[in-house]
Design a protein around this motif. Structure first.
Motif, short mmCIF file in Angstrom:
data_model
loop_
_atom_site.label_atom_id
_atom_site.label_comp_id
_atom_site.label_asym_id
_atom_site.label_seq_id
_atom_site.Cartn_x
_atom_site.Cartn_y
_atom_site.Cartn_z
N GLN A 13 8.02 -16.65 16.77
CA GLN A 13 8.77 -16.78 18.01
C GLN A 13 8.18 -17.88 18.88
N ALA A 14 9.00 -18.42 19.73
CA ALA A 14 8.52 -19.43 20.67
C ALA A 14 7.35 -18.88 21.47
N THR A 78 -10.53 -28.72 2.53
CA THR A 78 -9.36 -28.20 3.23
C THR A 78 -9.22 -28.84 4.61
N VAL A 79 -7.99 -29.12 4.98
CA VAL A 79 -7.67 -29.57 6.33
C VAL A 79 -6.73 -28.55 6.95
N TYR A 80 -6.86 -28.35 8.25
CA TYR A 80 -6.10 -27.33 8.96
C TYR A 80 -5.29 -27.95 10.10
N LEU A 81 -4.24 -27.25 10.45
CA LEU A 81 -3.49 -27.60 11.65
C LEU A 81 -3.23 -26.30 12.41
N GLN A 82 -3.95 -26.11 13.50
CA GLN A 82 -3.74 -24.96 14.37
C GLN A 82 -2.64 -25.31 15.36
N MET A 83 -1.59 -24.51 15.36
CA MET A 83 -0.44 -24.80 16.23
C MET A 83 -0.26 -23.65 17.20
N THR A 91 10.23 -26.81 14.86
CA THR A 91 10.78 -26.39 13.58
C THR A 91 10.96 -27.58 12.65
N ALA A 92 10.36 -27.49 11.46
CA ALA A 92 10.40 -28.60 10.51
C ALA A 92 9.66 -28.18 9.24
N VAL A 122 10.55 -21.95 14.30
CA VAL A 122 10.23 -21.34 15.58
C VAL A 122 11.53 -20.88 16.22
N SER A 123 11.64 -19.59 16.45
CA SER A 123 12.87 -19.04 17.04
C SER A 123 12.73 -18.94 18.55
#
Length: 124
Positions: A13-14, A78-83, A91-92, A122-123
């Motif tokens: 969710q957003a 490993t590489v990470y992306l914390q969002m 959304t993609a 992402v809703s």
């Protein structure tokens, strides 16, 4: 050359958070700059974030600055992306990419190796 496999995508969710991971195979991972890109339906693939081979420098698109964090663990390849604070416009399909120069550049043409992508939705 490195082989890249993304994981961690999903539906959120957003306002929520996700952490993407990109596992790399190959002994040269620690010398690669790494980037995250994304592509929404009907749009071009765009830069999201990147990190230099040492992790000493990171770069972000203006649209995600302050919300996303890129990091790497060279011991784990490993590489990470914390969002965080996700928005519907995030959304993609998110792609991990490797830059053999080590500099983690913003242009997708500088990247040599790509993963298969992971969907983030992402809703509202």
């Amino acid at each position: 050359q490195v082989q890249l496999v993304e994981s961690g995508g999903g539906l959120v969710q957003a306002g929520g958070s996700l952490r993407l991971s990109c596992a790399a195979s190959g002994r040269t991972f620690s010398s690669y700059g790494m980037g995250w890109f994304r592509q929404a339906p009907g749009k071009e693939r765009e830069f999201v974030a990147s990190i230099t081979w040492s992790g000493g420098n990171t770069y972000y698109a203006d649209s995600v600055k302050g919300r996303f964090t890129i990091s790497r663990d060279n011991a784990k390849n490993t590489v990470y992306l914390q969002m965080n604070s996700l928005k519907p416009e995030d959304t993609a399909v998110y792609y991990c990419a490797g830059d053999a120069s080590g500099w983690g550049q913003k242009s997708r043409s500088e990247y040599d190796d790509w993963g298969q992508g992971t969907q983030v939705t992402v809703s509202s």
